[in-house]
Design an enzyme around this catalytic site. Structure first.
Site, short mmCIF file in Angstrom:
data_model
loop_
_atom_site.label_atom_id
_atom_site.label_comp_id
_atom_site.label_asym_id
_atom_site.label_seq_id
_atom_site.Cartn_x
_atom_site.Cartn_y
_atom_site.Cartn_z
N GLY A 153 34.00 -2.10 3.81
CA GLY A 153 33.01 -1.92 2.76
C GLY A 153 32.18 -0.67 2.98
O GLY A 153 32.48 0.17 3.83
N ARG A 154 31.08 -0.57 2.21
CA ARG A 154 30.25 0.64 2.26
C ARG A 154 29.66 0.88 3.64
O ARG A 154 29.62 2.01 4.13
CB ARG A 154 29.12 0.54 1.23
CG ARG A 154 29.57 0.56 -0.22
CD ARG A 154 28.36 0.51 -1.14
NE ARG A 154 28.75 0.45 -2.54
CZ ARG A 154 28.96 -0.67 -3.21
NH1 ARG A 154 28.82 -1.83 -2.59
NH2 ARG A 154 29.30 -0.64 -4.48
N SER A 174 41.05 -4.80 7.51
CA SER A 174 40.38 -5.57 6.46
C SER A 174 41.34 -6.63 5.94
O SER A 174 42.56 -6.49 6.04
CB SER A 174 39.93 -4.67 5.31
OG SER A 174 41.02 -4.27 4.52
N ARG A 175 40.76 -7.67 5.36
CA ARG A 175 41.58 -8.73 4.78
C ARG A 175 42.40 -8.22 3.61
O ARG A 175 43.49 -8.73 3.33
CB ARG A 175 40.68 -9.89 4.34
CG ARG A 175 40.02 -10.65 5.48
CD ARG A 175 38.97 -11.60 4.96
NE ARG A 175 37.85 -10.88 4.35
CZ ARG A 175 36.94 -11.44 3.58
NH1 ARG A 175 37.03 -12.72 3.28
NH2 ARG A 175 35.95 -10.72 3.09
N SER A 176 41.88 -7.23 2.91
CA SER A 176 42.56 -6.70 1.73
C SER A 176 43.65 -5.69 2.08
O SER A 176 44.47 -5.35 1.22
CB SER A 176 41.55 -6.04 0.80
OG SER A 176 41.00 -4.89 1.41
N ARG A 232 27.13 -10.84 9.79
CA ARG A 232 26.54 -12.16 9.68
C ARG A 232 26.75 -12.89 11.00
O ARG A 232 27.79 -12.76 11.65
CB ARG A 232 27.18 -12.97 8.54
CG ARG A 232 26.66 -12.60 7.15
CD ARG A 232 25.24 -13.08 6.96
NE ARG A 232 24.72 -12.87 5.62
CZ ARG A 232 24.01 -11.83 5.24
NH1 ARG A 232 23.75 -10.85 6.09
NH2 ARG A 232 23.54 -11.74 4.01
N GLU A 261 18.72 -18.18 13.62
CA GLU A 261 17.66 -17.16 13.63
C GLU A 261 16.32 -17.77 13.28
O GLU A 261 16.18 -18.37 12.21
CB GLU A 261 18.00 -16.04 12.63
CG GLU A 261 19.25 -15.27 13.00
CD GLU A 261 19.57 -14.16 12.01
OE1 GLU A 261 18.81 -13.97 11.03
OE2 GLU A 261 20.59 -13.48 12.19
N HIS A 280 17.53 -9.06 13.48
CA HIS A 280 17.98 -8.92 12.08
C HIS A 280 17.16 -7.84 11.37
O HIS A 280 16.66 -8.06 10.26
CB HIS A 280 17.88 -10.26 11.35
CG HIS A 280 18.87 -10.38 10.22
ND1 HIS A 280 19.50 -11.55 9.89
CD2 HIS A 280 19.34 -9.45 9.33
CE1 HIS A 280 20.31 -11.36 8.87
NE2 HIS A 280 20.24 -10.10 8.51
#
Length: 314
Positions: A153-154, A174-176, A232, A261, A280
């Protein structure tokens, strides 16, 4: 009697001023509940049509507590804290943020990577009494290292751009199957783990990615390598990572996110010398703090004016 639509803020520790000003200028009456508990939200603003929330859980209990609710606006791009099926059943729109802090998170991940490679957590604790101490794993020459980027991603792309030209080689997965510019794309995630000196995680949390980093993934990683996670907390099985560190298989880890958290005193990754934790804050800067607050409110304003949020969760 005040006829303005009501927007309620749940538990958010950030500066809400710019968001409140945006909502009030659009005609909302704003209530700050300061809590994610359904009973507190109901007591503070039972007539609320809009809920602005951080990382608190949004489920059937919250929806029942706020029966007039029609829009939920998150202060992040992630939405794993929201029961989307329940919101669909209740005809409640859910909005998340556009990429406000791409640069901040990517820079934070790169800074954590450099801190691990140069063993800054260890040397930062050095005193006159331990001035000549050396870590179990020596710092590494950056230009000799292979960095593996998980996700495309970005933020992952920005992270790879920061690393490019400074490290020996860059890999991505990546999964894609999408590859990052300037990286060698690998089809097998464990192949990336096995050939990378630093593995940096940049994925959303989902059923497919929960505990992606488990015992098997960690066993596949190179001995003496490092793990970085700014994605995450649930991407990593904390107990498995603690075992990999205890065994000496990994040199260390740097985490801006955890599965709990803030971490409880007994959390397996809290208080370790071989884990660099930040609370975070990868997204945080003076610019992004204002941007988050304004964009979160802007989604709600768009709903009021057009009937649809600007950045819906798909």
């Amino acid at each position: 009697m005040d006829q303005r639509p009501v927007a309620v803020y749940a538990a958010l520790d950030d500066d809400l001023g710019p968001g409140i000003a945006t909502l009030e200028a659009a005609g909302f009456r704003v209530v700050v509940a300061g809590s994610d508990e359904p009973s507190d939200l109901a007591a503070a603003a039972p007539e609320a049509v809009a809920l602005l929330v951080g990382y608190g859980r949004v489920d059937d209990a919250v929806l029942r507590a706020l029966p007039a609710l029609r829009v939920i606006s998150l202060m992040s791009q992630g939405h794993d804290n929201v029961d989307l099926a329940a919101c669909t059943r209740a005809d409640v729109q859910v909005a998340h943020l556009p990429p406000v802090a791409t640069e901040e998170v990517a820079v934070h991940a790169w800074a954590l990577s450099l801190a691990l490679v140069r063993q800054l957590p260890f040397y930062g604790r050095a005193t006159a009494a331990t001035w000549l101490d050396r870590p179990r794993f020596a710092p590494r020459r950056l230009s000799d290292l292979t960095v593996g980027v998980v996700g495309t991603g970005r933020i992952a792309e920005r992270y790879a751009a920061l690393a490019r030209g400074h490290v020996g080689s860059l890999l991505s997965w990546s999964r894609s199957g999408r590859s990052l510019p300037g990286t060698a794309s690998l089809a097998d995630l464990h192949d990336l783990a096995a050939t990378s000196d630093v593995v940096s995680l940049h994925l959303p949390l989902s059923g497919e990615t929960h505990h992606l980093v488990d015992d098997a993934f960690l066993a596949a990683m190179k001995p003496g390598s490092w793990l970085v996670n700014v994605g995450r907390g649930g991407l990593v099985d904390s107990a498995a990572l603690a075992r990999a560190l205890d065994s000496g298989h990994l040199a260390g880890a740097a985490l801006d996110v955890l599965d709990e958290e803030p971490p409880s005193p007994g959390h397996p990754l809290a208080g370790r010398d071989d884990v660099l934790l930040t609370p975070h804050v990868g997204w945080f800067s003076a610019e992004s703090e204002r941007g988050y607050a304004v964009e979160q409110a802007a989604n709600v304003v768009a709903w009021l004016r057009t009937g649809a949020v600007t950045h819906p969760v798909s």
